[in-house]
Design an enzyme around this catalytic site. Structure first.
Site, PDB file in Angstrom:
ATOM      1  N   PHE A  22     -86.171  38.387  22.449  1.00 41.08           N
ATOM      2  CA  PHE A  22     -87.233  38.712  23.339  1.00 41.08           C
ATOM      3  C   PHE A  22     -86.945  40.141  24.113  1.00 41.08           C
ATOM      4  O   PHE A  22     -85.847  40.243  24.170  1.00 41.08           O
ATOM      5  CB  PHE A  22     -87.925  37.659  24.090  1.00 41.08           C
ATOM      6  CG  PHE A  22     -88.183  36.554  23.186  1.00 41.08           C
ATOM      7  CD1 PHE A  22     -89.185  36.552  22.361  1.00 41.08           C
ATOM      8  CD2 PHE A  22     -88.145  35.217  23.559  1.00 41.08           C
ATOM      9  CE1 PHE A  22     -89.787  35.610  21.596  1.00 41.08           C
ATOM     10  CE2 PHE A  22     -88.353  34.224  22.988  1.00 41.08           C
ATOM     11  CZ  PHE A  22     -89.301  34.278  21.943  1.00 41.08           C
ATOM     12  N   ARG A  44     -93.632  46.646  37.687  1.00 44.78           N
ATOM     13  CA  ARG A  44     -94.026  45.452  36.843  1.00 44.78           C
ATOM     14  C   ARG A  44     -93.235  45.112  35.740  1.00 44.78           C
ATOM     15  O   ARG A  44     -92.616  46.010  35.012  1.00 44.78           O
ATOM     16  CB  ARG A  44     -95.395  45.402  36.482  1.00 44.78           C
ATOM     17  CG  ARG A  44     -96.677  45.582  37.422  1.00 44.78           C
ATOM     18  CD  ARG A  44     -96.751  44.258  38.221  1.00 44.78           C
ATOM     19  NE  ARG A  44     -97.768  44.380  39.242  1.00 44.78           N
ATOM     20  CZ  ARG A  44     -97.602  44.830  40.332  1.00 44.78           C
ATOM     21  NH1 ARG A  44     -96.520  45.227  40.758  1.00 44.78           N
ATOM     22  NH2 ARG A  44     -98.802  44.793  41.285  1.00 44.78           N
ATOM     23  N   GLU A  45     -92.589  43.879  35.770  1.00 49.53           N
ATOM     24  CA  GLU A  45     -91.844  43.336  34.560  1.00 49.53           C
ATOM     25  C   GLU A  45     -92.649  42.753  33.641  1.00 49.53           C
ATOM     26  O   GLU A  45     -93.597  42.066  33.813  1.00 49.53           O
ATOM     27  CB  GLU A  45     -90.787  42.392  34.850  1.00 49.53           C
ATOM     28  CG  GLU A  45     -89.626  43.107  36.108  1.00 49.53           C
ATOM     29  CD  GLU A  45     -88.680  42.063  36.220  1.00 49.53           C
ATOM     30  OE1 GLU A  45     -88.504  40.928  35.785  1.00 49.53           O
ATOM     31  OE2 GLU A  45     -87.870  42.540  37.234  1.00 49.53           O
ATOM     32  N   ARG A  49     -93.165  40.011  24.009  1.00 50.01           N
ATOM     33  CA  ARG A  49     -92.923  38.940  22.926  1.00 50.01           C
ATOM     34  C   ARG A  49     -93.532  39.473  21.472  1.00 50.01           C
ATOM     35  O   ARG A  49     -93.112  39.258  20.796  1.00 50.01           O
ATOM     36  CB  ARG A  49     -93.627  37.690  23.244  1.00 50.01           C
ATOM     37  CG  ARG A  49     -93.522  36.587  22.231  1.00 50.01           C
ATOM     38  CD  ARG A  49     -93.990  35.540  22.743  1.00 50.01           C
ATOM     39  NE  ARG A  49     -94.259  34.359  21.722  1.00 50.01           N
ATOM     40  CZ  ARG A  49     -93.160  33.523  21.317  1.00 50.01           C
ATOM     41  NH1 ARG A  49     -92.178  33.341  21.999  1.00 50.01           N
ATOM     42  NH2 ARG A  49     -93.547  32.637  20.451  1.00 50.01           N
ATOM     43  N   ALA A  89     -97.460  28.080  14.149  1.00 49.32           N
ATOM     44  CA  ALA A  89     -97.837  29.463  14.577  1.00 49.32           C
ATOM     45  C   ALA A  89     -96.417  30.133  14.203  1.00 49.32           C
ATOM     46  O   ALA A  89     -95.508  29.714  14.153  1.00 49.32           O
ATOM     47  CB  ALA A  89     -97.828  29.312  16.051  1.00 49.32           C
ATOM     48  N   GLU A 105     -96.388  30.809   7.483  1.00 50.56           N
ATOM     49  CA  GLU A 105     -96.037  29.530   8.587  1.00 50.56           C
ATOM     50  C   GLU A 105     -96.529  28.229   8.219  1.00 50.56           C
ATOM     51  O   GLU A 105     -95.799  27.349   8.166  1.00 50.56           O
ATOM     52  CB  GLU A 105     -96.646  29.873   9.918  1.00 50.56           C
ATOM     53  CG  GLU A 105     -95.577  31.449  10.411  1.00 50.56           C
ATOM     54  CD  GLU A 105     -94.216  30.926  10.833  1.00 50.56           C
ATOM     55  OE1 GLU A 105     -93.802  29.863  10.885  1.00 50.56           O
ATOM     56  OE2 GLU A 105     -93.508  32.091  10.770  1.00 50.56           O
ATOM     57  N   GLU A 109     -93.620  25.740   8.058  1.00 50.26           N
ATOM     58  CA  GLU A 109     -93.556  24.728   9.101  1.00 50.26           C
ATOM     59  C   GLU A 109     -94.250  23.282   8.601  1.00 50.26           C
ATOM     60  O   GLU A 109     -93.843  22.427   9.427  1.00 50.26           O
ATOM     61  CB  GLU A 109     -94.293  25.158  10.513  1.00 50.26           C
ATOM     62  CG  GLU A 109     -93.585  26.530  10.838  1.00 50.26           C
ATOM     63  CD  GLU A 109     -94.046  26.791  12.265  1.00 50.26           C
ATOM     64  OE1 GLU A 109     -95.124  26.126  12.586  1.00 50.26           O
ATOM     65  OE2 GLU A 109     -93.405  27.646  13.023  1.00 50.26           O
ATOM     66  N   GLU A 132     -98.017  39.630  24.787  1.00 50.76           N
ATOM     67  CA  GLU A 132     -98.242  38.844  23.825  1.00 50.76           C
ATOM     68  C   GLU A 132     -99.969  38.690  23.420  1.00 50.76           C
ATOM     69  O   GLU A 132    -100.709  38.432  24.323  1.00 50.76           O
ATOM     70  CB  GLU A 132     -97.707  37.607  23.702  1.00 50.76           C
ATOM     71  CG  GLU A 132     -98.184  36.597  22.497  1.00 50.76           C
ATOM     72  CD  GLU A 132     -97.378  35.204  22.624  1.00 50.76           C
ATOM     73  OE1 GLU A 132     -97.136  34.558  21.498  1.00 50.76           O
ATOM     74  OE2 GLU A 132     -96.962  34.594  23.802  1.00 50.76           O
ATOM     75  N   GLU A 155     -83.092  28.924  10.769  1.00 55.91           N
ATOM     76  CA  GLU A 155     -83.592  29.039  11.948  1.00 55.91           C
ATOM     77  C   GLU A 155     -83.495  27.880  12.789  1.00 55.91           C
ATOM     78  O   GLU A 155     -84.014  27.924  14.108  1.00 55.91           O
ATOM     79  CB  GLU A 155     -85.097  29.414  12.163  1.00 55.91           C
ATOM     80  CG  GLU A 155     -85.199  31.086  11.579  1.00 55.91           C
ATOM     81  CD  GLU A 155     -86.542  31.357  11.413  1.00 55.91           C
ATOM     82  OE1 GLU A 155     -87.718  30.654  11.954  1.00 55.91           O
ATOM     83  OE2 GLU A 155     -86.649  32.431  10.779  1.00 55.91           O
TER      84      GLU A 155
END
Length: 210
Positions: A22, A44-45, A49, A89, A105, A109, A132, A155
């Site tokens: 990320f 700002r941070e 994503r 997702a 997916e 998944e 995101e 993964e």
């Protein structure tokens, strides 16, 4: 002229705070306030994503849906159940659409092939600190033999797919047992549109399950 939904933003500087799986961006900026003047310079941070898509497979014949469980480290650190019911997702890669991701997916998944697909809500999970954007879908699937263990070994995914009656999944949402954001959004949409979707996908009056 800009609407009440947006304002002028001037990005003065953008640099990287972290660049791994990320990314975290550090932005120096100004924006126009509700008074019509520019704000002071702000820092700002932002958690960058990327975009994502989520899908709820639904079998109108058996009136059932497919949900999954896997370890969610964020839920664990928040002190919440760390293998909650959630929806399928994944992240949108270059050249993909949200529907592409939903189909990919679902197979990865849950070993599930999807057919007709309906776009549900799209949302920003945490727009104050993350860029995101998530698209969600309800998709037709044959769930008569669905369920089991899935995930990509490379993964290190450890995923269990579970088939629930539609009414039971909606009850889990109503009783507060669904906490993962995409699942909350999708099941809320599905609950409101369940009867319409079932009638449409059965191609006629509501029919009994198999």
């Amino acid at each position: 002229m800009m609407s009440e939904n947006e304002t002028e933003v001037e990005i003065i500087e953008r640099r990287s705070g972290h660049d791994g799986f990320f990314r975290v961006g550090i932005l120096t900026l100004k924006h126009r306030t509700f008074d019509g003047i520019m704000s002071p310079v702000l820092t700002r941070e932002v958690f960058e994503r990327g975009n994502a898509a989520a899908v709820l497979p639904y079998d109108p014949r058996s009136d059932s849906v497919l949900l999954i469980r896997q370890l969610l480290i964020g839920a664990h650190l928040a002190g919440r159940p760390n293998r909650p019911l959630q929806v399928i997702a994944g992240m949108v890669e270059a050249g993909e659409t949200g529907q592409d991701v939903a189909a990919r997916e679902a197979v990865e998944e849950a070993g599930c092939e999807i057919g007709r697909i309906e776009r549900a809500h799209a949302f920003l999970p945490s727009p104050g600190g993350s860029s995101e954007f998530v698209e969600t879908f309800v998709a037709e699937a044959d769930l008569s033999s669905a369920g089991g263990r899935f995930g990509l070994a490379e993964e290190h995914e450890d995923i269990r797919a579970e088939v629930l009656p539609a009414a039971a999944a909606i009850a889990c949402l109503d009783e507060g047992e669904i906490e993962a954001g995409p699942a909350v959004v999708l099941l809320a949409y599905f609950a409101r549109n369940h009867d319409r979707i079932r009638r449409s996908w059965l191609g006629g009056p509501q029919a009994p399950g198999r």
